[in-house]
Design a protein around this motif. Structure first.
Motif, PDB file in Angstrom:
ATOM      1  N   UNK A 154       2.692  -2.527  12.542  1.00 54.99           N
ATOM      2  CA  UNK A 154       2.205  -3.249  11.380  1.00 54.99           C
ATOM      3  C   UNK A 154       3.191  -3.293  10.241  1.00 54.99           C
ATOM      4  N   UNK A 155       2.805  -4.049   9.213  1.00 51.27           N
ATOM      5  CA  UNK A 155       3.573  -4.161   7.993  1.00 51.27           C
ATOM      6  C   UNK A 155       2.591  -4.363   6.860  1.00 51.27           C
ATOM      7  N   UNK A 156       2.802  -3.650   5.759  1.00 47.08           N
ATOM      8  CA  UNK A 156       1.934  -3.757   4.591  1.00 47.08           C
ATOM      9  C   UNK A 156       2.671  -4.540   3.520  1.00 47.08           C
ATOM     10  N   UNK A 169     -10.714   3.190   3.682  1.00 46.15           N
ATOM     11  CA  UNK A 169      -9.588   3.624   4.522  1.00 46.15           C
ATOM     12  C   UNK A 169     -10.072   3.850   5.949  1.00 46.15           C
ATOM     13  N   UNK A 170     -11.184   4.557   6.095  1.00 41.07           N
ATOM     14  CA  UNK A 170     -11.724   4.856   7.427  1.00 41.07           C
ATOM     15  C   UNK A 170     -12.097   3.575   8.170  1.00 41.07           C
ATOM     16  N   UNK A 171     -12.713   2.620   7.468  1.00 42.96           N
ATOM     17  CA  UNK A 171     -13.127   1.362   8.092  1.00 42.96           C
ATOM     18  C   UNK A 171     -11.900   0.560   8.544  1.00 42.96           C
ATOM     19  N   UNK A 172     -10.889   0.463   7.679  1.00 44.56           N
ATOM     20  CA  UNK A 172      -9.669  -0.259   8.042  1.00 44.56           C
ATOM     21  C   UNK A 172      -8.949   0.415   9.210  1.00 44.56           C
ATOM     22  N   UNK A 173      -8.868   1.748   9.171  1.00 44.39           N
ATOM     23  CA  UNK A 173      -8.203   2.486  10.253  1.00 44.39           C
ATOM     24  C   UNK A 173      -8.921   2.255  11.583  1.00 44.39           C
ATOM     25  N   UNK A 174     -10.238   2.183  11.543  1.00 42.65           N
ATOM     26  CA  UNK A 174     -11.023   1.920  12.757  1.00 42.65           C
ATOM     27  C   UNK A 174     -10.713   0.524  13.300  1.00 42.65           C
ATOM     28  N   UNK A 176      -1.559   4.816   8.287  1.00 44.59           N
ATOM     29  CA  UNK A 176      -1.192   6.192   8.640  1.00 44.59           C
ATOM     30  C   UNK A 176      -2.307   6.844   9.455  1.00 44.59           C
ATOM     31  N   UNK A 177      -3.540   6.664   9.017  1.00 45.40           N
ATOM     32  CA  UNK A 177      -4.684   7.254   9.721  1.00 45.40           C
ATOM     33  C   UNK A 177      -4.818   6.672  11.126  1.00 45.40           C
ATOM     34  N   UNK A 178      -4.516   5.387  11.279  1.00 45.06           N
ATOM     35  CA  UNK A 178      -4.595   4.742  12.591  1.00 45.06           C
ATOM     36  C   UNK A 178      -3.436   5.159  13.491  1.00 45.06           C
ATOM     37  N   UNK A 179      -2.357   5.650  12.903  1.00 44.06           N
ATOM     38  CA  UNK A 179      -1.234   6.156  13.683  1.00 44.06           C
ATOM     39  C   UNK A 179      -0.313   5.094  14.271  1.00 44.06           C
ATOM     40  N   UNK A 180      -0.236   3.928  13.637  1.00 39.68           N
ATOM     41  CA  UNK A 180       0.663   2.902  14.159  1.00 39.68           C
ATOM     42  C   UNK A 180       2.011   2.963  13.451  1.00 39.68           C
ATOM     43  N   UNK A 181       3.021   2.369  14.070  1.00 36.82           N
ATOM     44  CA  UNK A 181       4.342   2.252  13.459  1.00 36.82           C
ATOM     45  C   UNK A 181       4.264   1.195  12.371  1.00 36.82           C
ATOM     46  N   UNK A 182       4.822   1.502  11.200  1.00 32.24           N
ATOM     47  CA  UNK A 182       4.793   0.568  10.075  1.00 32.24           C
ATOM     48  C   UNK A 182       6.222   0.165   9.726  1.00 32.24           C
ATOM     49  N   UNK A 183       6.437  -1.136   9.612  1.00 31.66           N
ATOM     50  CA  UNK A 183       7.755  -1.686   9.271  1.00 31.66           C
ATOM     51  C   UNK A 183       7.825  -1.999   7.784  1.00 31.66           C
ATOM     52  N   UNK A 184       9.023  -1.912   7.222  1.00 25.77           N
ATOM     53  CA  UNK A 184       9.240  -2.226   5.807  1.00 25.77           C
ATOM     54  C   UNK A 184       9.100  -3.723   5.545  1.00 25.77           C
ATOM     55  N   UNK A 185       9.547  -4.547   6.494  1.00 25.71           N
ATOM     56  CA  UNK A 185       9.484  -5.991   6.304  1.00 25.71           C
ATOM     57  C   UNK A 185       9.108  -6.657   7.628  1.00 25.71           C
TER      58      UNK A 185
END
Length: 106
Positions: free
Chosen positions: A34-36, A15-20, A71-80
């Motif tokens: 982003x979008x997951x 998680x820490x590596x991805x957030x970085x 979430x850790x990176x603090x970016x806006x995440x979209x549903x799609x």
């Protein structure tokens, strides 16, 4: 119990590596959204779009880890990946050439 702690520590490091990496992308592109997306056994894909239209992606081993990283990176995440969010992506000559190659069997 030790096995559980080891797995948790490994997940926390991921998680820490991805957030970085997400934060570095955001810094390089004037911010990011982003979008997951779940991609099956491989885990989850984190699609990133910078404020300058640049884009990229990362793969996380699970959707849970991907969600924690954004979430850790603090970016806006979209549903799609559609609408205004998708319209922010700017493609260049490489992408157009690659897409044309796919269409003609390349």
């Amino acid at each position: 119990m030790a096995d559980t702690q080891q797995v948790d520590q490994k997940a926390e490091r991921k998680v820490a590596r991805l957030a970085k990496e997400i934060s570095a992308f955001a810094k390089a592109h004037g911010g990011a959204e982003g979008q997951v997306a779940y991609i099956g056994e491989r885990g989850a894909r984190i699609v990133l779009v910078g404020e300058d239209g640049g884009w990229g992606d990362l793969v996380a081993p699970s959707t849970e880890i991907a969600q924690q990283a954004v979430e850790k990176a603090g970016i806006t995440v979209h549903e799609s990946f559609d609408g205004e969010f998708a319209a922010k992506v700017q493609t260049g000559p490489y992408e157009w050439k690659r897409m044309a190659g796919i269409q003609i069997g390349g």
